[in-house]
Design an enzyme around this catalytic site. Structure first.
Site, mmCIF file in Angstrom:
data_model
loop_
_atom_site.group_PDB
_atom_site.id
_atom_site.type_symbol
_atom_site.label_atom_id
_atom_site.label_comp_id
_atom_site.label_asym_id
_atom_site.label_seq_id
_atom_site.Cartn_x
_atom_site.Cartn_y
_atom_site.Cartn_z
ATOM 1 C CB THR A 127 -0.901 0.015 1.261
ATOM 2 O OG1 THR A 127 -1.407 1.332 1.464
ATOM 3 C CG2 THR A 127 -0.128 -0.368 2.517
ATOM 4 C CE1 TYR A 151 -3.724 -1.841 6.053
ATOM 5 C CE2 TYR A 151 -2.766 0.216 5.274
ATOM 6 C CZ TYR A 151 -3.369 -0.998 5.011
ATOM 7 O OH TYR A 151 -3.619 -1.362 3.699
ATOM 8 C CE LYS A 155 -1.898 -4.391 4.124
ATOM 9 N NZ LYS A 155 -2.311 -5.495 3.255
HETATM 10 P P1 NAP Z 1 -11.375 -4.790 2.643
HETATM 11 O O1 NAP Z 1 -12.594 -4.506 1.819
HETATM 12 O O2 NAP Z 1 -11.280 -4.230 4.023
HETATM 13 O O3 NAP Z 1 -11.230 -6.375 2.727
HETATM 14 C C1 NAP Z 1 -10.355 -6.974 3.645
HETATM 15 C C2 NAP Z 1 -10.599 -8.473 3.646
HETATM 16 O O4 NAP Z 1 -9.728 -9.048 4.622
HETATM 17 C C3 NAP Z 1 -12.022 -8.876 4.015
HETATM 18 O O5 NAP Z 1 -12.416 -9.957 3.202
HETATM 19 C C4 NAP Z 1 -11.866 -9.322 5.474
HETATM 20 O O6 NAP Z 1 -12.805 -10.303 5.872
HETATM 21 C C5 NAP Z 1 -10.492 -9.952 5.416
HETATM 22 N N1 NAP Z 1 -9.919 -10.093 6.762
HETATM 23 C C6 NAP Z 1 -9.658 -9.117 7.654
HETATM 24 N N2 NAP Z 1 -9.170 -9.648 8.789
HETATM 25 C C7 NAP Z 1 -9.146 -10.992 8.603
HETATM 26 C C8 NAP Z 1 -8.754 -12.093 9.416
HETATM 27 N N3 NAP Z 1 -8.291 -11.907 10.654
HETATM 28 N N4 NAP Z 1 -8.863 -13.351 8.910
HETATM 29 C C9 NAP Z 1 -9.322 -13.543 7.658
HETATM 30 N N5 NAP Z 1 -9.713 -12.539 6.827
HETATM 31 C C10 NAP Z 1 -9.633 -11.280 7.314
HETATM 32 O O7 NAP Z 1 -10.057 -4.327 1.889
HETATM 33 P P2 NAP Z 1 -9.817 -4.024 0.321
HETATM 34 O O8 NAP Z 1 -10.080 -2.590 0.074
HETATM 35 O O9 NAP Z 1 -10.483 -5.071 -0.489
HETATM 36 O O10 NAP Z 1 -8.237 -4.208 0.254
HETATM 37 C C11 NAP Z 1 -7.671 -5.495 -0.001
HETATM 38 C C12 NAP Z 1 -6.230 -5.498 0.478
HETATM 39 O O11 NAP Z 1 -5.502 -4.472 -0.173
HETATM 40 C C13 NAP Z 1 -6.052 -5.247 1.981
HETATM 41 O O12 NAP Z 1 -4.958 -6.025 2.413
HETATM 42 C C14 NAP Z 1 -5.689 -3.775 2.062
HETATM 43 O O13 NAP Z 1 -4.903 -3.522 3.206
HETATM 44 C C15 NAP Z 1 -4.896 -3.599 0.784
HETATM 45 N N6 NAP Z 1 -4.936 -2.271 0.179
HETATM 46 C C16 NAP Z 1 -6.122 -1.655 -0.037
HETATM 47 C C17 NAP Z 1 -6.139 -0.405 -0.651
HETATM 48 C C18 NAP Z 1 -7.419 0.313 -0.912
HETATM 49 O O14 NAP Z 1 -7.379 1.531 -1.111
HETATM 50 N N7 NAP Z 1 -8.562 -0.374 -0.982
HETATM 51 C C19 NAP Z 1 -4.924 0.195 -1.042
HETATM 52 C C20 NAP Z 1 -3.742 -0.494 -0.823
HETATM 53 C C21 NAP Z 1 -3.747 -1.734 -0.213
HETATM 54 P P3 NAP Z 1 -14.105 -9.897 6.747
HETATM 55 O O15 NAP Z 1 -15.126 -9.490 5.733
HETATM 56 O O16 NAP Z 1 -14.430 -11.162 7.464
HETATM 57 O O17 NAP Z 1 -13.692 -8.790 7.669
HETATM 58 N N1 GDD Z 2 -12.059 7.124 7.348
HETATM 59 C C1 GDD Z 2 -12.183 8.448 7.512
HETATM 60 N N2 GDD Z 2 -13.261 8.939 8.177
HETATM 61 N N3 GDD Z 2 -11.219 9.239 7.016
HETATM 62 C C2 GDD Z 2 -11.371 10.578 7.163
HETATM 63 C C3 GDD Z 2 -12.468 11.144 7.813
HETATM 64 C C4 GDD Z 2 -13.463 10.288 8.365
HETATM 65 O O1 GDD Z 2 -14.451 10.707 8.960
HETATM 66 N N4 GDD Z 2 -12.326 12.495 7.773
HETATM 67 C C5 GDD Z 2 -11.189 12.753 7.112
HETATM 68 N N5 GDD Z 2 -10.595 11.596 6.745
HETATM 69 C C6 GDD Z 2 -9.307 11.476 6.051
HETATM 70 C C7 GDD Z 2 -8.309 10.591 6.793
HETATM 71 O O2 GDD Z 2 -7.687 11.334 7.850
HETATM 72 C C8 GDD Z 2 -7.353 10.245 5.659
HETATM 73 O O3 GDD Z 2 -6.373 11.265 5.511
HETATM 74 C C9 GDD Z 2 -8.237 10.244 4.408
HETATM 75 O O4 GDD Z 2 -9.485 10.824 4.808
HETATM 76 C C10 GDD Z 2 -8.501 8.857 3.825
HETATM 77 O O5 GDD Z 2 -8.918 8.006 4.860
HETATM 78 P P1 GDD Z 2 -9.503 6.532 4.552
HETATM 79 O O6 GDD Z 2 -10.581 6.616 3.536
HETATM 80 O O7 GDD Z 2 -9.836 5.911 5.856
HETATM 81 O O8 GDD Z 2 -8.305 5.792 3.803
HETATM 82 P P2 GDD Z 2 -6.743 5.711 4.127
HETATM 83 O O9 GDD Z 2 -6.015 6.521 3.109
HETATM 84 O O10 GDD Z 2 -6.438 5.957 5.547
HETATM 85 O O11 GDD Z 2 -6.451 4.145 3.876
HETATM 86 C C11 GDD Z 2 -6.961 3.487 2.716
HETATM 87 O O12 GDD Z 2 -6.026 3.582 1.669
HETATM 88 C C12 GDD Z 2 -4.764 2.944 1.922
HETATM 89 C C13 GDD Z 2 -3.891 3.182 0.688
HETATM 90 O O13 GDD Z 2 -3.254 4.421 0.796
HETATM 91 C C14 GDD Z 2 -7.229 2.032 3.119
HETATM 92 O O14 GDD Z 2 -7.905 1.376 2.068
HETATM 93 C C15 GDD Z 2 -5.922 1.280 3.388
HETATM 94 O O15 GDD Z 2 -6.215 -0.111 3.582
HETATM 95 C C16 GDD Z 2 -5.019 1.466 2.174
HETATM 96 O O16 GDD Z 2 -3.802 0.777 2.343
#
Ligand code: NAP
Ligand code: GDD
Length: 329
Positions: A127, A151, A155
Site C-alpha cells: 500500500t 497499519y 504492511k
Molecule cells: P477490505 O474490503 O477491508 O477487505 C479486507 C478483507 O480481509 C475482508 O475480506 C476481510 O474479511 C479480510 N480479513 C480481515 N481480517 C481478517 C482475518 N483476521 N482473517 C481472515 N480474513 C480477514 O479491503 P480491500 O479494500 O479489499 O483491500 C484489499 C487489500 O488491499 C487489503 O490487504 C488492504 O490492506 C490492501 N490495500 C487496499 C487499498 C485500498 O485503497 N482499498 C490500497 C492499498 C492496499 P471480513 O469481511 O471477514 O472482515
Molecule cells: N475514514 C475516515 N473517516 N477518514 C477521514 C475522515 C473520516 O471521517 N475524515 C477525514 N478523513 C481522512 C483521513 O484522515 C485520511 O487522511 C483520508 O481521509 C482517507 O482516509 P480513509 O478513507 O480511511 O483511507 P486511508 O487513506 O487511511 O487508507 C486506505 O487507503 C490505503 C492506501 O493508501 C485504506 O484502504 C488502506 O487499507 C489502504 O492501504
C-alpha cells in the site's frame, strides 16, 4: 484450468478480482473467516452474485494450520493475499491485533505456499500507506518507506517478508503497492464511502449532518475494478517484480466532498461538520503515484477518472437507498 486462491475474497478487491478471474476462466477459491459462513447473507454482500461459481474455504489469518491445509488441498497456481485489517484509523485503536493479524497472516500464508505449493505465484497487497511521511512527491518503487500508522508498519513488514521469500527461496512472490482505490463496494468506514453514503441519505431526507476529520489530506484515488486488472497483469510476468499502481492525480478530501454533494445538487457547507475526534494521531498528508513502471512493463493505465468515480459511488448509494436497502449492495 488455472486455479487461484484469494484471501479476503469477500472484501472490496476480492470481489472484483474474483469476477475478473472467473471471466478469464480460472477456478476461483477463496478464504473467509468461519464466522462469515455463519451469517453469509450479511457478510457476503459483495460476492453473493457469484457464490455459486466460486469455492469458499473457512480459514483464519491467525492460524497457520488452517492456511496450510487449504493451500495443500487447493494447490493453486496463483495466490492473491488480500486479507488484512485494512482500516488505518482502527489500527491506532488496536495496534496489537492489526500488527499480529497483518504480519503473522502474511507470514503464515507465505510459509504455507512455500511448503505446500512452492511453484504457486504469490501476490501481496502492499500500500501507498507505507510511504507515509513521504520523502518525495510523486512516489514510485524507489521512494523510501516512512509509515505513519500501525497499519502502515504492518504492511512494510509484509512487503519485506514477501521480498525475502522471493530472494531467499526463489519463490515467485511480488507486491503491488496500490494507492487508494474505491468503488460502490467500498467499506462504509472509509472516507469516500462515508461521504457518498451520507450524500445519498441527506438527499433522501434520512440524515441531517456529516461529521468528518481532516479535509486537507490528499489522496490518489482510483477505481478498484481497474486495480485488480493490474494485480493480474503483474502475476503474468515471467519474473516477479514490485509495482506502484495509482492514477498520478491527487485530490483533497474536501474536493471529493464538493464533487459528491454537487453531483446530488447539494451544498456541502450546509451539512459537513468538522469533528476533531476524527483526526488521526499521525497523518499521511500527500499521496500521489508515479505508475510509469507499470505503464511501461505491464501496459497498465487506469480507465476510470476521479470525477467518474465520485459520480459512480454517489449514484450507486442513491440507487441502493432508494430501493430501501441498508448496508449492502
Ligand atoms: P477490505 O474490503 O477491508 O477487505 C479486507 C478483507 O480481509 C475482508 O475480506 C476481510 O474479511 C479480510 N480479513 C480481515 N481480517 C481478517 C482475518 N483476521 N482473517 C481472515 N480474513 C480477514 O479491503 P480491500 O479494500 O479489499 O483491500 C484489499 C487489500 O488491499 C487489503 O490487504 C488492504 O490492506 C490492501 N490495500 C487496499 C487499498 C485500498 O485503497 N482499498 C490500497 C492499498 C492496499 P471480513 O469481511 O471477514 O472482515
Ligand atoms: N475514514 C475516515 N473517516 N477518514 C477521514 C475522515 C473520516 O471521517 N475524515 C477525514 N478523513 C481522512 C483521513 O484522515 C485520511 O487522511 C483520508 O481521509 C482517507 O482516509 P480513509 O478513507 O480511511 O483511507 P486511508 O487513506 O487511511 O487508507 C486506505 O487507503 C490505503 C492506501 O493508501 C485504506 O484502504 C488502506 O487499507 C489502504 O492501504
Amino acid at each position: 484450468m488455472k486455479k487461484v486462491l484469494i484471501t479476503g475474497i469477500d472484501g472490496q478487491d476480492g470481489s472484483y478480482l474474483s469476477e475478473f478471474l472467473l471471466e478469464k476462466g480460472y477456478e476461483v477459491h477463496g478464504i473467509v473467516r468461519r464466522v462469515s459462513l455463519e451469517d453469509p447473507g450479511h457478510h457476503f454482500w459483495r460476492i453473493r452474485h457469484i457464490l455459486n461459481k466460486i469455492k469458499i474455504h473457512a480459514g483464519s489469518l491467525e492460524s497457520y494450520p488452517s492456511l496450510f491445509k487449504i493451500c495443500a488441498s487447493v494447490k493453486p497456481d496463483e495466490c492473491y493475499h488480500l486479507a488484512a485489517q485494512s482500516f488505518v484509523s482502527y489500527s491506532f485503536e488496536d495496534e496489537f491485533s492489526t500488527i499480529n493479524t497483518n504480519i503473522n497472516g502474511t507470514h503464515f500464508i507465505l510459509s504455507s505456499i512455500k511448503e505446500a505449493v512452492p511453484k504457486c505465484k504469490f501476490y501481496f497487497a502492499a500500500t501507498s500507506e507505507m510511504f507515509g511521511h513521504a520523502k518525495e512527491v510523486p512516489q514510485n518503487e524507489d521512494t523510501p518507506f516512512h509509515p505513519r500508522s500501525p497499519y502502515g508498519i504492518s504492511k512494510v513488514a509484509g512487503f519485506d517478508l514477501t521480498r525475502n521469500y522471493r530472494e531467499a527461496y526463489g519463490m515467485f512472490a511480488l507486491s503491488g503497492i496500490l494507492f487508494n482505490h474505491e468503488s460502490p463496494r467500498r467499506g462504509f468506514e472509509f472516507v469516500t464511502r462515508k461521504i457518498t453514503n451520507a450524500v445519498a441519505e441527506i438527499k433522501l431526507g434520512l440524515l441531517k449532518e456529516l461529521r468528518l476529520g481532516n479535509l486537507e489530506a490528499k489522496r490518489d484515488w482510483g477505481f478498484s475494478g481497474d486495480y485488480v486488472r493490474a494485480m493480474w497483469l503483474m502475476m503474468q510476468l515471467d519474473k516477479p517484480d514490485d509495482f506502484v499502481i495509482g492514477t498520478a492525480e491527487t485530490h483533497t478530501v474536501q474536493e471529493f466532498i464538493e464533487l459528491a454533494f454537487g453531483h446530488a445538487g447539494l451544498d456541502w457547507k450546509d451539512y459537513v461538520v468538522i469533528d476533531e475526534n476524527l483526526y488521526r494521531p499521525s497523518e499521511v498528508n500527500i499521496l500521489r503515484a508515479d505508475y510509469s513502471k507499470a505503464k511501461k512493463i505491464l501496459g497498465w493505465e487506469p480507465k476510470v477518472t476521479f470525477q467518474e468515480l465520485v459520480k459512480m459511488m454517489v449514484d450507486a448509494d442513491l440507487e441502493r437507498l432508494s430501493r430501501g436497502k441498508g448496508n449492502c449492495k
